[in-house]
Enzyme design. Structure first.
Site, PDB file in Angstrom:
ATOM      1  N   HIS A  72      -5.215  -2.069   9.716  1.00 26.18           N
ATOM      2  CA  HIS A  72      -4.657  -1.887   8.371  1.00 26.18           C
ATOM      3  C   HIS A  72      -3.284  -2.529   8.288  1.00 26.18           C
ATOM      4  O   HIS A  72      -2.501  -2.464   9.248  1.00 26.18           O
ATOM      5  CB  HIS A  72      -4.589  -0.407   7.985  1.00 26.18           C
ATOM      6  CG  HIS A  72      -3.680   0.432   8.844  1.00 26.18           C
ATOM      7  ND1 HIS A  72      -2.341   0.601   8.582  1.00 26.18           N
ATOM      8  CD2 HIS A  72      -3.915   1.157   9.968  1.00 26.18           C
ATOM      9  CE1 HIS A  72      -1.802   1.388   9.484  1.00 26.18           C
ATOM     10  NE2 HIS A  72      -2.735   1.739  10.357  1.00 26.18           N
ATOM     11  N   ASP A  74      -1.319  -1.774   5.535  1.00 24.93           N
ATOM     12  CA  ASP A  74      -0.426  -0.897   4.773  1.00 24.93           C
ATOM     13  C   ASP A  74       0.419  -0.067   5.739  1.00 24.93           C
ATOM     14  O   ASP A  74       0.040   0.157   6.897  1.00 24.93           O
ATOM     15  CB  ASP A  74      -1.199  -0.002   3.796  1.00 24.93           C
ATOM     16  CG  ASP A  74      -2.190   0.938   4.488  1.00 24.93           C
ATOM     17  OD1 ASP A  74      -2.809   0.509   5.474  1.00 24.93           O
ATOM     18  OD2 ASP A  74      -2.331   2.087   4.038  1.00 24.93           O
ATOM     19  N   ASP A 105       2.521   0.437  14.041  1.00 28.29           N
ATOM     20  CA  ASP A 105       1.426   1.041  13.236  1.00 28.29           C
ATOM     21  C   ASP A 105       1.275   0.295  11.918  1.00 28.29           C
ATOM     22  O   ASP A 105       1.841   0.691  10.926  1.00 28.29           O
ATOM     23  CB  ASP A 105       1.720   2.521  13.006  1.00 28.29           C
ATOM     24  CG  ASP A 105       0.574   3.230  12.327  1.00 28.29           C
ATOM     25  OD1 ASP A 105      -0.528   2.662  12.247  1.00 28.29           O
ATOM     26  OD2 ASP A 105       0.787   4.360  11.863  1.00 28.29           O
ATOM     27  N   GLU A 140      -5.068   2.768   4.601  1.00 25.95           N
ATOM     28  CA  GLU A 140      -5.323   3.656   5.723  1.00 25.95           C
ATOM     29  C   GLU A 140      -4.349   4.815   5.715  1.00 25.95           C
ATOM     30  O   GLU A 140      -4.705   5.951   5.965  1.00 25.95           O
ATOM     31  CB  GLU A 140      -5.207   2.889   7.063  1.00 25.95           C
ATOM     32  CG  GLU A 140      -5.886   3.590   8.240  1.00 25.95           C
ATOM     33  CD  GLU A 140      -4.978   4.567   8.956  1.00 25.95           C
ATOM     34  OE1 GLU A 140      -5.497   5.396   9.708  1.00 25.95           O
ATOM     35  OE2 GLU A 140      -3.751   4.528   8.768  1.00 25.95           O
ATOM     36  N   GLU A 141      -3.098   4.498   5.391  1.00 26.64           N
ATOM     37  CA  GLU A 141      -2.058   5.531   5.447  1.00 26.64           C
ATOM     38  C   GLU A 141      -2.107   6.451   4.229  1.00 26.64           C
ATOM     39  O   GLU A 141      -1.499   7.517   4.229  1.00 26.64           O
ATOM     40  CB  GLU A 141      -0.666   4.880   5.545  1.00 26.64           C
ATOM     41  CG  GLU A 141      -0.482   3.975   6.768  1.00 26.64           C
ATOM     42  CD  GLU A 141      -0.373   4.748   8.073  1.00 26.64           C
ATOM     43  OE1 GLU A 141      -0.577   5.964   8.082  1.00 26.64           O
ATOM     44  OE2 GLU A 141      -0.094   4.106   9.100  1.00 26.64           O
ATOM     45  N   GLU A 169      -5.025   0.705  16.451  1.00 28.31           N
ATOM     46  CA  GLU A 169      -4.037   1.780  16.274  1.00 28.31           C
ATOM     47  C   GLU A 169      -3.189   1.920  17.537  1.00 28.31           C
ATOM     48  O   GLU A 169      -3.651   1.610  18.636  1.00 28.31           O
ATOM     49  CB  GLU A 169      -4.740   3.109  15.979  1.00 28.31           C
ATOM     50  CG  GLU A 169      -5.389   3.198  14.606  1.00 28.31           C
ATOM     51  CD  GLU A 169      -4.378   3.232  13.462  1.00 28.31           C
ATOM     52  OE1 GLU A 169      -3.165   3.407  13.720  1.00 28.31           O
ATOM     53  OE2 GLU A 169      -4.807   3.053  12.316  1.00 28.31           O
ATOM     54  N   HIS A 358       5.603   5.765  12.330  1.00 27.55           N
ATOM     55  CA  HIS A 358       6.103   6.486  11.144  1.00 27.55           C
ATOM     56  C   HIS A 358       7.580   6.882  11.270  1.00 27.55           C
ATOM     57  O   HIS A 358       8.097   7.582  10.419  1.00 27.55           O
ATOM     58  CB  HIS A 358       5.259   7.733  10.834  1.00 27.55           C
ATOM     59  CG  HIS A 358       3.826   7.408  10.493  1.00 27.55           C
ATOM     60  ND1 HIS A 358       2.999   8.280   9.836  1.00 27.55           N
ATOM     61  CD2 HIS A 358       3.074   6.308  10.705  1.00 27.55           C
ATOM     62  CE1 HIS A 358       1.795   7.733   9.668  1.00 27.55           C
ATOM     63  NE2 HIS A 358       1.821   6.528  10.200  1.00 27.55           N
TER      64      HIS A 358
HETATM   65 ZN   LIG Z   1      -2.167   3.254  11.688  1.00 30.08          ZN
END
Ligand SMILES: [Zn+2]
Length: 388
Positions: A72, A74, A105, A140-141, A169, A358
């Protein structure tokens, strides 16, 4: 000349692709993959009540075996940008470390997959001995309804068939090479509701306090473990996450009390069986004394495992050759889009370090980008010389 994963990662990190914004990230990947001979599709999905989200599917080759690189572009929002030592979308390198939202990520690992693929193609007359595809979502997030699920359905409707998938991931707890994820637990949310009779707190005989019943039922549900776990999974676990009564009045016995919980379960259990077991425990403890019901939330997070075999071993050997570490095969952590991919082909997850995801100042060592590219490159070489 070999492809530069650090340059690719820097370009991707400059794209402000906070879910559901595309931010230029997919357009960038489209350009690079098209230049390498991929057939690229950009597909937007939407449904009532959700933001439309852009996705990308690209394939080179028509023959089997077909290896899918999934991921992903995003990212989660950066939060308070003033807390970042390097701006979240400036893509700055400081002392061998690349900073930016999405560094681990998971734009970093997408950059590595692309670089490894470009190198593999360059070394093999521009064509794989089979097919390579990129299945990249922008959802995805977020709530993940306009992303991988629909993209896989879209691909299947076109007749795409996949043999194996690698999702990028961040899987490594401490060092690159620590951990390959070969499965994930299933997840099920529920709410336990106990109904009583409202009344004055000084006259409990005229009321029926649901808090007493709720506490009894929570105790009974948690009294015994759900199971003992398996060779690849820990025990299934039910965790209460919130008790909600919302009563602000000191002299009032409330009419209702609720408790939310989540179950994470291993491959020996099914969702239906676990629901039945929790209801059985609850009914036994409640008898005729407590009025209760459980609301089960719909869930699409089923347990899955890709059993150790040639494909997992190939990944494992590639990791060891590059890092010197024998990776642990794990099923820990939350859910990922692998839960959707597993319905189409065996999937494993291997990417960068998980500690930074994150966080403020999310970053990746440029050396890790180079090493991860080498690992993916090993996989490609092996996969297309002796398919798993
Ligand atoms: Zn991720």
């Amino acid at each position: 000349m070999t492809a530069d994963p650090v340059a690719l990662a820097r370009d991707l990190l400059r794209c402000p692709s906070v879910t559901p914004a595309e931010g230029g990230a997919l357009a960038y990947i489209e350009r690079v993959l098209q230049g390498a001979g991929f057939e690229v599709h950009r597909v937007t999905f939407e449904e009532a009540g959700t933001d439309p989200v852009e996705n990308l599917y690209a394939r080179i080759g028509t023959a089997a075996p077909h290896l899918m690189f999934a991921g992903h572009t995003d990212v989660v929002p950066p939060g308070d940008e003033s807390r970042w030592s390097h701006p979240p979308f400036a893509s700055e390198i400081d002392k061998g470390v690349l900073y930016g939202r999405g560094a681990v990520d998971m734009k970093g690992s997408i950059a590595c997959k692309i670089a490894a693929t470009l190198d593999h193609l360059a070394a093999n007359d521009g064509r794989p001995n089979g097919s390579i595809s990129f299945l990249i979502t922008g959802d995805e997030e977020g709530i993940a309804v306009n992303g991988t699920v629909k993209l896989l359905q879209w691909a299947a409707a076109r007749g795409e068939k996949f043999d194996h998938a690698i999702l990028g991931e961040p899987t490594n707890p401490e060092k690159l090479g620590d951990m390959i994820k070969i499965g994930r637990r299933g997840s099920q949310n529920g709410v336990l509701i106990v109904t009583g009779t409202q009344g004055h707190v000084a006259y409990p005989e005229l009321a029926d306090n649901p808090v007493r019943g709720l506490v009894t039922l929570i105790g009974a549900i948690n009294a015994e473990p759900l199971d003992n776990g398996t060779a690849h999974f820990g025990p299934s676990n039910l965790e209460f996450t919130s008790i909600d009564i919302g009563n602000k009045t000191v002299n009032l016995i409330p009419a209702e009390a609720r408790a939310r919980f989540n179950i994470r379960f291993n491959e020996t259990r099914t969702r239906e069986e676990l629901r039945a077991e929790v209801e059985r425990r609850t009914a036994k403890a409640a008898g005729n004394a407590v009025r209760w019901n459980i609301e089960w939330e719909p869930s699409n997070a089923d347990v899955f495992i890709t059993m150790p075999g040639p494909f997992v071993e190939m990944m494992s050997r590639a990791v060891t050759e590059v890092t010197g570490i024998v990776p642990k095969l794990s099923t820990t952590g939350g859910t990922s889009d692998a839960r959707f991919i597993k319905d189409y082909c065996p999937v494993i997850e291997f990417g960068l370090l998980s500690q930074q995801m994150h966080k403020v100042d999310e970053h990746v060592a440029t050396a890790d980008l180079v090493a991860l590219t080498a690992i993916y490159r090993h996989i490609l070489e092996r996969y297309f010389s002796s398919p798993a």
